[in-house]
Design a protein around this motif. Structure first.
Motif, mmCIF file in Angstrom:
data_model
loop_
_atom_site.group_PDB
_atom_site.id
_atom_site.type_symbol
_atom_site.label_atom_id
_atom_site.label_comp_id
_atom_site.label_asym_id
_atom_site.label_seq_id
_atom_site.Cartn_x
_atom_site.Cartn_y
_atom_site.Cartn_z
ATOM 1 N N UNK A 257 -16.350 27.376 -18.652
ATOM 2 C CA UNK A 257 -16.920 27.680 -17.342
ATOM 3 C C UNK A 257 -18.188 26.861 -17.177
ATOM 4 N N UNK A 258 -18.331 26.165 -16.053
ATOM 5 C CA UNK A 258 -19.497 25.323 -15.817
ATOM 6 C C UNK A 258 -20.791 26.107 -16.014
ATOM 7 N N UNK A 259 -21.706 25.505 -16.768
ATOM 8 C CA UNK A 259 -23.011 26.111 -16.974
ATOM 9 C C UNK A 259 -23.073 27.083 -18.129
ATOM 10 N N UNK A 260 -21.945 27.390 -18.741
ATOM 11 C CA UNK A 260 -21.942 28.359 -19.829
ATOM 12 C C UNK A 260 -22.754 27.883 -21.019
ATOM 13 N N UNK A 261 -22.800 26.559 -21.236
ATOM 14 C CA UNK A 261 -23.569 26.037 -22.361
ATOM 15 C C UNK A 261 -25.064 26.237 -22.168
ATOM 16 N N UNK A 262 -25.517 26.210 -20.900
ATOM 17 C CA UNK A 262 -26.940 26.446 -20.636
ATOM 18 C C UNK A 262 -27.321 27.891 -20.932
ATOM 19 N N UNK A 263 -26.432 28.783 -20.566
ATOM 20 C CA UNK A 263 -26.669 30.195 -20.874
ATOM 21 C C UNK A 263 -26.678 30.405 -22.388
ATOM 22 N N UNK A 264 -25.810 29.687 -23.097
ATOM 23 C CA UNK A 264 -25.759 29.781 -24.557
ATOM 24 C C UNK A 264 -27.084 29.366 -25.177
ATOM 25 N N UNK A 265 -27.630 28.240 -24.723
ATOM 26 C CA UNK A 265 -28.896 27.757 -25.269
ATOM 27 C C UNK A 265 -30.032 28.738 -24.958
ATOM 28 N N UNK A 266 -30.053 29.230 -23.727
ATOM 29 C CA UNK A 266 -31.105 30.178 -23.344
ATOM 30 C C UNK A 266 -31.051 31.447 -24.196
ATOM 31 N N UNK A 267 -29.843 31.955 -24.418
ATOM 32 C CA UNK A 267 -29.697 33.173 -25.210
ATOM 33 C C UNK A 267 -30.056 32.921 -26.669
ATOM 34 N N UNK A 268 -29.662 31.748 -27.194
ATOM 35 C CA UNK A 268 -29.991 31.417 -28.575
ATOM 36 C C UNK A 268 -31.497 31.294 -28.765
ATOM 37 N N UNK A 269 -32.177 30.675 -27.811
ATOM 38 C CA UNK A 269 -33.629 30.529 -27.888
ATOM 39 C C UNK A 269 -34.324 31.887 -27.821
ATOM 40 N N UNK A 270 -33.789 32.764 -26.998
ATOM 41 C CA UNK A 270 -34.374 34.107 -26.869
ATOM 42 C C UNK A 270 -34.255 34.895 -28.170
ATOM 43 N N UNK A 271 -33.165 34.646 -28.902
ATOM 44 C CA UNK A 271 -32.902 35.415 -30.112
ATOM 45 C C UNK A 271 -33.620 34.874 -31.347
ATOM 46 N N UNK A 272 -34.066 33.626 -31.323
ATOM 47 C CA UNK A 272 -34.725 33.093 -32.515
ATOM 48 C C UNK A 272 -34.687 31.585 -32.564
ATOM 49 N N UNK A 273 -34.708 31.049 -33.788
ATOM 50 C CA UNK A 273 -34.760 29.599 -33.985
ATOM 51 C C UNK A 273 -33.408 28.942 -33.703
ATOM 52 N N UNK A 274 -33.464 27.769 -33.041
ATOM 53 C CA UNK A 274 -32.286 26.931 -32.825
ATOM 54 C C UNK A 274 -32.500 25.631 -33.601
ATOM 55 N N UNK A 275 -31.708 25.448 -34.644
ATOM 56 C CA UNK A 275 -31.866 24.261 -35.487
ATOM 57 C C UNK A 275 -31.115 23.054 -34.936
ATOM 58 N N UNK A 276 -30.018 23.341 -34.249
ATOM 59 C CA UNK A 276 -29.221 22.230 -33.726
ATOM 60 C C UNK A 276 -28.389 22.710 -32.544
ATOM 61 N N UNK A 277 -28.351 21.878 -31.508
ATOM 62 C CA UNK A 277 -27.414 22.082 -30.402
ATOM 63 C C UNK A 277 -26.994 20.698 -29.940
ATOM 64 N N UNK A 278 -25.746 20.344 -30.185
ATOM 65 C CA UNK A 278 -25.300 18.971 -29.948
ATOM 66 C C UNK A 278 -23.867 18.979 -29.431
ATOM 67 N N UNK A 279 -23.574 18.038 -28.549
ATOM 68 C CA UNK A 279 -22.203 17.903 -28.067
ATOM 69 C C UNK A 279 -21.360 17.228 -29.144
ATOM 70 N N UNK A 280 -20.184 17.756 -29.358
ATOM 71 C CA UNK A 280 -19.249 17.218 -30.354
ATOM 72 C C UNK A 280 -18.119 16.517 -29.612
#
Length: 293
Positions: A257-280
């Motif tokens: 779903x368009x934009x779902x990755x942005x919500x994922x990053x926002x939620x991950x940042x809210x929950x704690x440290x994000x070591x990596x987020x990269x397109x595969x």
């Protein structure tokens, strides 16, 4: 440029090639891939005039291709056509003469190419005395005599050892640097991915994908890898994502779903440290499997 437009070939009720279109631009290597029976060889035979065309056309430099144009295209067919009981130097010189070279120039160019492919000491050997790999090298030399305006090669790397592959690659790159369009088929996807500027994928006689490797990688459903400071199990509960793999702090997701990755990053940042987020981006083998499924 070599252009293939809506090429179609039928054998009785079977449509072997079904309205296939693509371009082989000047100075670029175009890989032609597909499973057995996909229609690659039949397409190449129509391009070269070996088989008749039921529908469609082949263009060279923007106009219908002629017999003279085809004589100036280096062609390596699926069925190798050299003479097993003739010395390799003699028959290569003869082939070059058939294509318009004078004997002296032909002998010079053939000798240089045999040296280049490690056969300089075997010029008097009959073809049948060579290994299958060395016979393939001789067939390659025959396809580039005289210097072609385009190359159409059906499985040119089949049976070659790594050193011969490197020699072949160097030779093809010399031609593309001079603006020669090159089309070759291969089942060796790793080699196609390494060499080709463009890619055409056939399946059951139809073109199912075409473009640069980068374009094809970007055309699929986006995938991202997320690595967190803690457990990533909560990712399964997010909407618009499909979790392809999850292990501890690492998750591989597909965006549905368009934009779902942005919500994922926002939620991950809210929950704690994000070591990596990269397109595969998928490997060519994955692109091929998805396109031909």
């Amino acid at each position: 440029m070599l252009e293939i437009r809506e090429l179609t070939r039928r054998f009785g009720e079977n449509t072997a090639v079904d309205h296939v279109s693509f371009e082989v631009p000047a100075g670029l290597m175009t890989g032609f891939v597909g499973g057995n029976g996909a229609g690659k060889t039949t397409t190449m035979r129509m391009v070269m005039g070996v088989l008749g065309i039921d529908e469609g056309e082949v263009l060279w430099q923007g106009r219908p291709i002629t017999r003279l144009d085809r004589r100036r295209i280096g062609y390596m067919p699926e069925e190798r056509g050299l003479y097993p009981k003739q010395p390799i130097l003699d028959q290569l010189v003869y082939i070059a003469q058939l294509k318009g070279m004078d004997r002296v120039a032909a002998r010079t160019q053939v000798t240089e190419l045999l040296e280049r492919f490690g056969l300089g000491e075997r010029t008097k050997d009959h073809l049948e005395k060579l290994s299958l790999g060395n016979q393939q090298r001789v067939q390659i030399i025959a396809s580039v005599l005289p210097r072609p305006r385009a190359l159409v090669l059906d499985e040119p790397f089949s049976g070659l050892d790594p050193r011969a592959v490197d020699s072949m690659v160097d030779l093809l790159r010399e031609y593309t640097r001079d603006g020669v369009p090159v089309l070759f088929s291969s089942h060796q996807l790793d080699l196609v991915e390494r060499l080709c500027d463009r890619l055409v994928v056939l399946s059951q006689g139809r073109r199912v994908a075409a473009g640069t490797v980068a374009e094809l990688r970007d055309a699929g459903v986006p995938r991202f890898r997320l690595v967190l400071g803690g457990d990533a199990g909560w990712v399964r509960d997010l909407h618009g994502l499909e979790v392809l793999d999850l292990e501890g702090a690492s998750a591989l997701v597909e965006v549905r779903q368009d934009g779902a990755e942005q919500h994922l990053v926002a939620e991950a940042t809210r929950r704690g440290d994000v070591h990596e987020f990269v397109r595969v981006r998928p490997a060519l083998s994955e692109i091929y499997r998805e396109a031909t499924a």
